[in-house]
Design a protein around this motif. Sequence first.
Motif, mmCIF file in Angstrom:
data_model
loop_
_atom_site.group_PDB
_atom_site.id
_atom_site.type_symbol
_atom_site.label_atom_id
_atom_site.label_comp_id
_atom_site.label_asym_id
_atom_site.label_seq_id
_atom_site.Cartn_x
_atom_site.Cartn_y
_atom_site.Cartn_z
ATOM 1 N N VAL A 195 25.671 -29.473 -52.666
ATOM 2 C CA VAL A 195 25.011 -29.080 -53.911
ATOM 3 C C VAL A 195 25.839 -28.028 -54.646
ATOM 4 O O VAL A 195 26.039 -28.100 -55.865
ATOM 5 N N ILE A 196 26.329 -27.051 -53.884
ATOM 6 C CA ILE A 196 27.134 -25.976 -54.481
ATOM 7 C C ILE A 196 28.457 -26.523 -54.982
ATOM 8 O O ILE A 196 28.924 -26.175 -56.078
ATOM 9 N N LEU A 197 29.086 -27.388 -54.206
ATOM 10 C CA LEU A 197 30.356 -27.978 -54.622
ATOM 11 C C LEU A 197 30.181 -28.789 -55.911
ATOM 12 O O LEU A 197 31.003 -28.700 -56.833
ATOM 13 N N ALA A 198 29.104 -29.576 -55.979
ATOM 14 C CA ALA A 198 28.850 -30.391 -57.169
ATOM 15 C C ALA A 198 28.660 -29.513 -58.400
ATOM 16 O O ALA A 198 29.137 -29.835 -59.498
ATOM 17 N N ALA A 199 27.960 -28.379 -58.214
ATOM 18 C CA ALA A 199 27.735 -27.460 -59.340
ATOM 19 C C ALA A 199 29.044 -26.859 -59.842
ATOM 20 O O ALA A 199 29.148 -26.461 -61.015
ATOM 21 N N GLN A 200 30.048 -26.806 -58.948
ATOM 22 C CA GLN A 200 31.354 -26.264 -59.317
ATOM 23 C C GLN A 200 32.340 -27.363 -59.721
ATOM 24 O O GLN A 200 33.517 -27.099 -59.945
ATOM 25 N N GLY A 201 31.838 -28.600 -59.802
ATOM 26 C CA GLY A 201 32.674 -29.707 -60.227
ATOM 27 C C GLY A 201 33.584 -30.277 -59.161
ATOM 28 O O GLY A 201 34.568 -30.956 -59.476
ATOM 29 N N VAL A 202 33.273 -30.005 -57.908
ATOM 30 C CA VAL A 202 34.090 -30.528 -56.804
ATOM 31 C C VAL A 202 33.376 -31.710 -56.160
ATOM 32 O O VAL A 202 32.234 -31.585 -55.693
ATOM 33 N N SER A 203 34.014 -32.846 -56.131
ATOM 34 C CA SER A 203 33.439 -34.045 -55.534
ATOM 35 C C SER A 203 33.725 -34.090 -54.038
ATOM 36 O O SER A 203 34.791 -33.642 -53.586
ATOM 37 N N ILE A 204 32.796 -34.645 -53.294
ATOM 38 C CA ILE A 204 33.021 -34.759 -51.853
ATOM 39 C C ILE A 204 33.983 -35.899 -51.516
ATOM 40 O O ILE A 204 34.271 -36.146 -50.349
ATOM 41 N N THR A 205 34.478 -36.566 -52.535
ATOM 42 C CA THR A 205 35.537 -37.555 -52.295
ATOM 43 C C THR A 205 36.905 -36.877 -52.224
ATOM 44 O O THR A 205 37.882 -37.486 -51.794
ATOM 45 N N ALA A 206 36.968 -35.612 -52.662
ATOM 46 C CA ALA A 206 38.240 -34.875 -52.657
ATOM 47 C C ALA A 206 38.528 -34.341 -51.252
ATOM 48 O O ALA A 206 37.629 -34.241 -50.414
ATOM 49 N N PRO A 207 39.776 -33.967 -50.989
ATOM 50 C CA PRO A 207 40.089 -33.354 -49.685
ATOM 51 C C PRO A 207 39.363 -32.010 -49.564
ATOM 52 O O PRO A 207 39.498 -31.143 -50.425
ATOM 53 N N ILE A 208 38.604 -31.858 -48.501
ATOM 54 C CA ILE A 208 37.840 -30.625 -48.279
ATOM 55 C C ILE A 208 38.072 -30.165 -46.847
ATOM 56 O O ILE A 208 37.865 -30.927 -45.895
ATOM 57 N N ALA A 209 38.517 -28.924 -46.699
ATOM 58 C CA ALA A 209 38.745 -28.366 -45.366
ATOM 59 C C ALA A 209 37.439 -27.832 -44.807
ATOM 60 O O ALA A 209 36.680 -27.157 -45.514
ATOM 61 N N ILE A 210 37.174 -28.148 -43.570
ATOM 62 C CA ILE A 210 35.984 -27.650 -42.878
ATOM 63 C C ILE A 210 36.463 -26.844 -41.678
ATOM 64 O O ILE A 210 37.115 -27.377 -40.776
ATOM 65 N N VAL A 211 36.163 -25.562 -41.697
ATOM 66 C CA VAL A 211 36.628 -24.664 -40.635
ATOM 67 C C VAL A 211 35.509 -24.465 -39.623
ATOM 68 O O VAL A 211 34.406 -24.037 -39.969
ATOM 69 N N THR A 212 35.803 -24.782 -38.383
ATOM 70 C CA THR A 212 34.807 -24.629 -37.331
ATOM 71 C C THR A 212 35.522 -24.398 -36.002
ATOM 72 O O THR A 212 36.748 -24.372 -35.939
ATOM 73 N N SER A 213 34.754 -24.239 -34.941
ATOM 74 C CA SER A 213 35.354 -24.010 -33.621
ATOM 75 C C SER A 213 35.964 -25.293 -33.076
ATOM 76 O O SER A 213 35.518 -26.401 -33.401
ATOM 77 N N ASP A 214 36.958 -25.155 -32.217
ATOM 78 C CA ASP A 214 37.637 -26.334 -31.677
ATOM 79 C C ASP A 214 36.667 -27.303 -31.016
ATOM 80 O O ASP A 214 36.741 -28.513 -31.216
ATOM 81 N N PHE A 215 35.708 -26.782 -30.242
ATOM 82 C CA PHE A 215 34.776 -27.662 -29.529
ATOM 83 C C PHE A 215 33.851 -28.425 -30.475
ATOM 84 O O PHE A 215 33.267 -29.436 -30.105
ATOM 85 N N HIS A 216 33.726 -27.943 -31.699
ATOM 86 C CA HIS A 216 32.760 -28.475 -32.659
ATOM 87 C C HIS A 216 33.373 -29.488 -33.618
ATOM 88 O O HIS A 216 32.667 -30.095 -34.427
ATOM 89 N N THR A 217 34.676 -29.705 -33.532
ATOM 90 C CA THR A 217 35.366 -30.505 -34.538
ATOM 91 C C THR A 217 34.941 -31.969 -34.558
ATOM 92 O O THR A 217 34.807 -32.562 -35.633
ATOM 93 N N ILE A 218 34.722 -32.580 -33.407
ATOM 94 C CA ILE A 218 34.339 -33.992 -33.371
ATOM 95 C C ILE A 218 33.003 -34.195 -34.070
ATOM 96 O O ILE A 218 32.846 -35.070 -34.928
ATOM 97 N N ARG A 219 32.028 -33.377 -33.722
ATOM 98 C CA ARG A 219 30.687 -33.537 -34.295
ATOM 99 C C ARG A 219 30.686 -33.204 -35.785
ATOM 100 O O ARG A 219 30.054 -33.897 -36.583
ATOM 101 N N ALA A 220 31.383 -32.130 -36.169
ATOM 102 C CA ALA A 220 31.425 -31.748 -37.582
ATOM 103 C C ALA A 220 32.068 -32.854 -38.423
ATOM 104 O O ALA A 220 31.586 -33.175 -39.518
ATOM 105 N N ALA A 221 33.136 -33.445 -37.918
ATOM 106 C CA ALA A 221 33.808 -34.526 -38.643
ATOM 107 C C ALA A 221 32.898 -35.741 -38.777
ATOM 108 O O ALA A 221 32.817 -36.365 -39.847
ATOM 109 N N ALA A 222 32.181 -36.074 -37.704
ATOM 110 C CA ALA A 222 31.287 -37.228 -37.731
ATOM 111 C C ALA A 222 30.145 -37.015 -38.726
ATOM 112 O O ALA A 222 29.784 -37.922 -39.483
ATOM 113 N N ILE A 223 29.573 -35.818 -38.734
ATOM 114 C CA ILE A 223 28.478 -35.511 -39.671
ATOM 115 C C ILE A 223 28.978 -35.551 -41.105
ATOM 116 O O ILE A 223 28.324 -36.110 -42.001
ATOM 117 N N ALA A 224 30.156 -34.956 -41.355
ATOM 118 C CA ALA A 224 30.711 -34.932 -42.712
ATOM 119 C C ALA A 224 30.935 -36.350 -43.240
ATOM 120 O O ALA A 224 30.558 -36.672 -44.375
#
Length: 264
Positions: A195-224
């Motif tokens: 919602v915040i990204l859309a308000a700033q004109g950033v589409s979720i089709t663009a490259p977006i970095a997601i910073v999280t813990s190493d153990f959390h990367t698989i799940r975060a990527a799958a959810i995204a």
Amino acid sequence: MAKKLLIIARVGLVVIGAGIMVDCAVLMAVGKINFGTVVPFLLGSIFVTHGIFWHAIRKFTRQNLFRNRIWYALWLLFFIWLISFGLFIFSLQQQIKRSAQPIPEVAAIIVLGSGTVAGKPTPTLTQRLDTAAPLIKSQPEALTLTSGGIGMGQTRSEASIMATYLHETHGIAFKHILQEGKSTSTAENLIYSQVILAAQGVSITAPIAIVTSDFHTIRAAAIAKHQGYQQPILLASPTPLSIRYNAWFREYFAFISGWLFGEY
């Protein structure tokens, strides 16, 4: 020899089980009551029970053919689970290696929350913020977003505490940090951030970095990806050694939970 091996196995079950139970109990005491803590806690209690009452349990199961078969079937299921856990850890290691690659130019940087204590980031969250800071500084045109709601016993949102840490520790100006302060889970982190990204004109089709813990990367990527992020780029922060392997263990169950609840 067999008797000594049995004693070693029983002691191992008690020690491992007790460690898992204490780790999960501490997390549940601070409000993290979920599949990823409850199920390992129950598994740990089973380990401890078997380690202490092994002979009584075997005596009980041997008295009945059906119970004896159930005993062996459960151990078979346990070893199958152990194999699946090993495969998960292997996949996690591969994802961590991919996350260590140089980050290309991105449209936004989302830093996922991981808990605060007394208005300060936990060691795990500190690692995420410290990992995110160099990327934020190297790509000043990218939107920076901290994500995390108000935790149990807290008066400030996690996003606010994260922004303060980035400002005070790394000199990143508040005006360059957007805050998503409602989420209470990874799925909410990412959906509310949209919602915040859309308000700033950033589409979720663009490259977006997601910073999280190493153990959390698989799940975060799958959810995204499930939510429509088409080019999520995971940046993994190291997990403090004191909690690293327990975190990997819990994440296995959290990953299963995410699948069961349709997060991906």
